[in-house]
Design a protein around this motif. Structure first.
Motif, mmCIF file in Angstrom:
data_model
loop_
_atom_site.group_PDB
_atom_site.id
_atom_site.type_symbol
_atom_site.label_atom_id
_atom_site.label_comp_id
_atom_site.label_asym_id
_atom_site.label_seq_id
_atom_site.Cartn_x
_atom_site.Cartn_y
_atom_site.Cartn_z
ATOM 1 N N ILE A 10 47.144 44.766 42.429
ATOM 2 C CA ILE A 10 47.114 43.929 43.350
ATOM 3 C C ILE A 10 46.341 42.722 42.890
ATOM 4 O O ILE A 10 45.264 42.794 42.657
ATOM 5 N N THR A 11 46.886 41.535 42.873
ATOM 6 C CA THR A 11 46.264 40.338 42.579
ATOM 7 C C THR A 11 46.204 39.315 43.702
ATOM 8 O O THR A 11 47.131 38.639 44.261
ATOM 9 N N PRO A 12 44.881 39.084 44.309
ATOM 10 C CA PRO A 12 44.855 38.206 45.412
ATOM 11 C C PRO A 12 45.087 36.890 44.985
ATOM 12 O O PRO A 12 44.603 36.307 43.992
ATOM 13 N N ALA A 13 45.854 35.900 45.922
ATOM 14 C CA ALA A 13 45.824 34.495 45.937
ATOM 15 C C ALA A 13 46.330 34.225 44.544
ATOM 16 O O ALA A 13 45.442 33.227 43.865
ATOM 17 N N VAL A 47 52.322 44.266 42.708
ATOM 18 C CA VAL A 47 53.309 45.061 41.709
ATOM 19 C C VAL A 47 52.956 46.512 41.843
ATOM 20 O O VAL A 47 52.100 47.083 41.869
ATOM 21 N N GLY A 48 54.047 47.040 42.235
ATOM 22 C CA GLY A 48 54.230 48.513 42.461
ATOM 23 C C GLY A 48 55.824 49.120 42.404
ATOM 24 O O GLY A 48 56.434 48.320 41.895
ATOM 25 N N PRO A 49 55.744 50.199 42.989
ATOM 26 C CA PRO A 49 57.241 50.824 42.872
ATOM 27 C C PRO A 49 58.403 50.031 43.414
ATOM 28 O O PRO A 49 59.518 50.326 42.850
ATOM 29 N N PRO A 50 58.138 49.005 44.441
ATOM 30 C CA PRO A 50 59.306 48.373 44.964
ATOM 31 C C PRO A 50 59.649 47.109 43.787
ATOM 32 O O PRO A 50 60.540 46.465 44.028
ATOM 33 N N GLY A 51 58.548 47.042 42.891
ATOM 34 C CA GLY A 51 58.751 45.795 42.122
ATOM 35 C C GLY A 51 57.956 44.812 42.342
ATOM 36 O O GLY A 51 56.655 45.223 42.234
ATOM 37 N N ASN A 91 52.958 44.365 35.628
ATOM 38 C CA ASN A 91 52.000 43.334 35.894
ATOM 39 C C ASN A 91 51.360 42.487 34.868
ATOM 40 O O ASN A 91 50.731 41.345 34.951
ATOM 41 N N ARG A 92 51.003 43.198 33.570
ATOM 42 C CA ARG A 92 50.690 42.326 32.517
ATOM 43 C C ARG A 92 51.522 41.173 32.118
ATOM 44 O O ARG A 92 51.181 40.384 31.748
ATOM 45 N N LYS A 93 52.898 41.673 32.376
ATOM 46 C CA LYS A 93 53.794 40.359 31.955
ATOM 47 C C LYS A 93 53.779 39.399 32.745
ATOM 48 O O LYS A 93 53.984 38.300 32.420
ATOM 49 N N LEU A 94 53.287 39.655 34.026
ATOM 50 C CA LEU A 94 53.321 38.458 35.052
ATOM 51 C C LEU A 94 51.878 37.894 35.058
ATOM 52 O O LEU A 94 51.560 36.851 35.782
#
Length: 215
Positions: A97-100, A114-118, A188-191
């Motif tokens: 989770i990344t807020p804001a 970012v999780g199992p749903p993408g 998550n690192r990619k984003l």
């Protein structure tokens, strides 16, 4: 001893926000105890049912307390900027989770989950129209970066096509699976390059997690 202190503290804090926790815990625990003892009398032997009755009473009390504590936490943060982020960060499982990741001066925010749903973009704010504009801009950015991974939009609120804050965690858990848990971290690192400098989050009440014993 630390767990007992934590349970007592959780009970006291919850009682301040929701006095109904006292009769709810008492009725639930008492009902479990009576049910087990009745079964003991009927099925026997009673001595074997007494430990089970005590365990059922304690377990029921902790389950009810955990649910009441979660409801009290939601009530305490509802309406505050960043409330959705607090709920997201309290979720269990393979989530990053990344807020804001996007925000404006009127405290409209887009949070990245970012999780199992993408990739899930979760928006909250006071104006649905303004939030949708902010979401559309961020959706384009994350669509390009996510590649074939699906990007899902979630708008938090009480209106049509919105998800209530109290149902947000459940809604996230029910989203269709798109990637494996081991793929969450690399994605998550990619984003990470798309994440904005987050504004200071409000110092109001935070979403409290129930102790592991009764989550």
């Amino acid at each position: 001893m630390n767990q007992i202190k934590q349970i007592i503290q959780t009970f006291n804090v919850t009682r301040q926000h929701d006095p109904s926790v006292v009769p709810a815990v008492a009725l639930g625990a008492g009902g479990a105890l009576v049910l087990c003892l009745v079964l003991g009398f009927v099925l026997g032997p009673l001595l074997l049912w007494i430990p089970l009755a005590l365990f059922a009473m304690i377990a029921t009390a902790l389950i009810i307390l955990g649910r009441k504590a979660q409801s009290a936490s939601l009530a305490a943060i509802e309406g505050q900027a960043g409330a959705a982020a607090a709920v997201l960060q309290s979720m269990r499982g393979a989530w990053e989770i990344t807020p804001a990741v996007a925000f404006n001066r009127r405290e409209d925010m887009i949070h990245l989950a970012v999780g199992p749903p993408g990739v899930v973009l979760v928006a909250e704010g006071t104006s649905p129209a303004r939030v949708k504009q902010l979401m559309a801009k961020e959706r384009r950015r994350f669509d390009r970066a996510a590649g074939e991974v699906p990007v899902t939009e979630v708008l938090v609120g009480d209106g049509e096509d919105q998800v209530e804050l109290k149902k947000l965690a459940f809604h996230m858990a029910k989203l269709p699976r798109a990637i494996k848990p081991k793929e969450v971290g690399p994605l998550n690192r990619k984003l990470s390059a798309l994440k904005a400098s987050a504004p200071p989050m409000p110092k109001g009440p935070q979403m409290r997690r129930a102790p592991k014993k009764y989550r």
